[in-house]
Design a protein around this motif. Structure first.
Motif, mmCIF file in Angstrom:
data_model
loop_
_atom_site.group_PDB
_atom_site.id
_atom_site.type_symbol
_atom_site.label_atom_id
_atom_site.label_comp_id
_atom_site.label_asym_id
_atom_site.label_seq_id
_atom_site.Cartn_x
_atom_site.Cartn_y
_atom_site.Cartn_z
ATOM 1 N N UNK A 1 0.840 -1.197 0.000
ATOM 2 C CA UNK A 1 0.000 0.000 0.000
ATOM 3 C C UNK A 1 0.878 1.251 0.000
ATOM 4 N N UNK A 2 0.341 2.389 -0.434
ATOM 5 C CA UNK A 2 1.122 3.624 -0.349
ATOM 6 C C UNK A 2 1.595 3.916 1.079
ATOM 7 N N UNK A 3 0.783 3.645 2.082
ATOM 8 C CA UNK A 3 1.178 3.906 3.475
ATOM 9 C C UNK A 3 2.371 3.047 3.882
ATOM 10 N N UNK A 4 2.368 1.773 3.517
ATOM 11 C CA UNK A 4 3.492 0.883 3.840
ATOM 12 C C UNK A 4 4.751 1.316 3.097
ATOM 13 N N UNK B 1 -8.382 9.787 -9.596
ATOM 14 C CA UNK B 1 -9.296 9.523 -8.479
ATOM 15 C C UNK B 1 -8.770 8.416 -7.568
ATOM 16 N N UNK B 2 -7.476 8.446 -7.302
ATOM 17 C CA UNK B 2 -6.859 7.475 -6.398
ATOM 18 C C UNK B 2 -6.054 8.210 -5.335
ATOM 19 N N UNK C 1 -6.575 -1.973 -8.623
ATOM 20 C CA UNK C 1 -6.548 -3.430 -8.498
ATOM 21 C C UNK C 1 -5.836 -3.885 -7.226
ATOM 22 N N UNK C 2 -5.240 -2.946 -6.484
ATOM 23 C CA UNK C 2 -4.486 -3.264 -5.274
ATOM 24 C C UNK C 2 -3.020 -2.945 -5.450
ATOM 25 N N UNK C 3 -2.390 -2.541 -4.373
ATOM 26 C CA UNK C 3 -0.974 -2.196 -4.430
ATOM 27 C C UNK C 3 -0.777 -0.750 -4.827
ATOM 28 N N UNK C 4 0.404 -0.460 -5.391
ATOM 29 C CA UNK C 4 0.733 0.925 -5.721
ATOM 30 C C UNK C 4 1.731 0.983 -6.865
ATOM 31 N N UNK C 5 1.756 2.148 -7.496
ATOM 32 C CA UNK C 5 2.790 2.451 -8.468
ATOM 33 C C UNK C 5 3.731 3.446 -7.794
ATOM 34 N N UNK C 6 5.024 3.229 -7.951
ATOM 35 C CA UNK C 6 6.045 4.068 -7.327
ATOM 36 C C UNK C 6 6.774 4.820 -8.434
ATOM 37 N N UNK C 7 6.794 6.136 -8.337
ATOM 38 C CA UNK C 7 7.561 6.951 -9.268
ATOM 39 C C UNK C 7 8.738 7.569 -8.517
ATOM 40 N N UNK C 8 9.945 7.419 -9.041
ATOM 41 C CA UNK C 8 11.143 7.969 -8.408
ATOM 42 C C UNK C 8 11.814 8.909 -9.414
ATOM 43 N N UNK C 9 12.010 10.169 -9.003
ATOM 44 C CA UNK C 9 12.636 11.169 -9.850
ATOM 45 C C UNK C 9 13.813 11.764 -9.076
ATOM 46 N N UNK C 10 15.023 11.335 -9.406
ATOM 47 C CA UNK C 10 16.232 11.761 -8.689
ATOM 48 C C UNK C 10 16.988 12.783 -9.526
#
Length: 105
Positions: free
Chosen positions: A35-38, A66-67, A90-99
């Protein structure tokens, strides 16, 4: 990006990098069953332990898709990273990393 930890089980969907005269930028997108919180807890522990400081934190429940979305911006010297954690329906999360790494002039 190699200096930014990847949560266990996260799968990279894309990666790109650019190197300019004054900075470099690395962008990666991962999918995760967490999850985003985890994921926020994971990044907070990992990056704080590595000397990164949290700058702004933004949470949004009414984004275009709307998420639920959490955006974390971290700084460490001449480097900054923005991590976007977006809930997937659908469950879970997408992680975007911009360094972004600025080069000393």
């Amino acid at each position: 990006p190699k200096d930014i930890p990847r949560p266990e089980g996260a799968v990279r969907k894309s990666f790109s990098s650019v190197r300019q005269k004054t900075y470099s930028q690395e962008i990666a997108v991962y999918s995760s069953k967490s999850t985003p919180a985890a994921l926020e807890e994971f990044y907070t522990k990992s990056l704080t332990a590595s000397g990164w400081e949290l700058s702004p934190r933004v949470e949004n429940n009414g984004s275009i898709a709307n998420t639920h979305q959490i955006v974390l911006t971290w700084k460490n010297g001449l480097r900054s990273v923005m991590i976007t954690l977006a809930e997937v329906k659908a469950g879970g999360a997408e992680i975007g990393v911009n360094l972004i790494t600025k080069f000393a002039q």
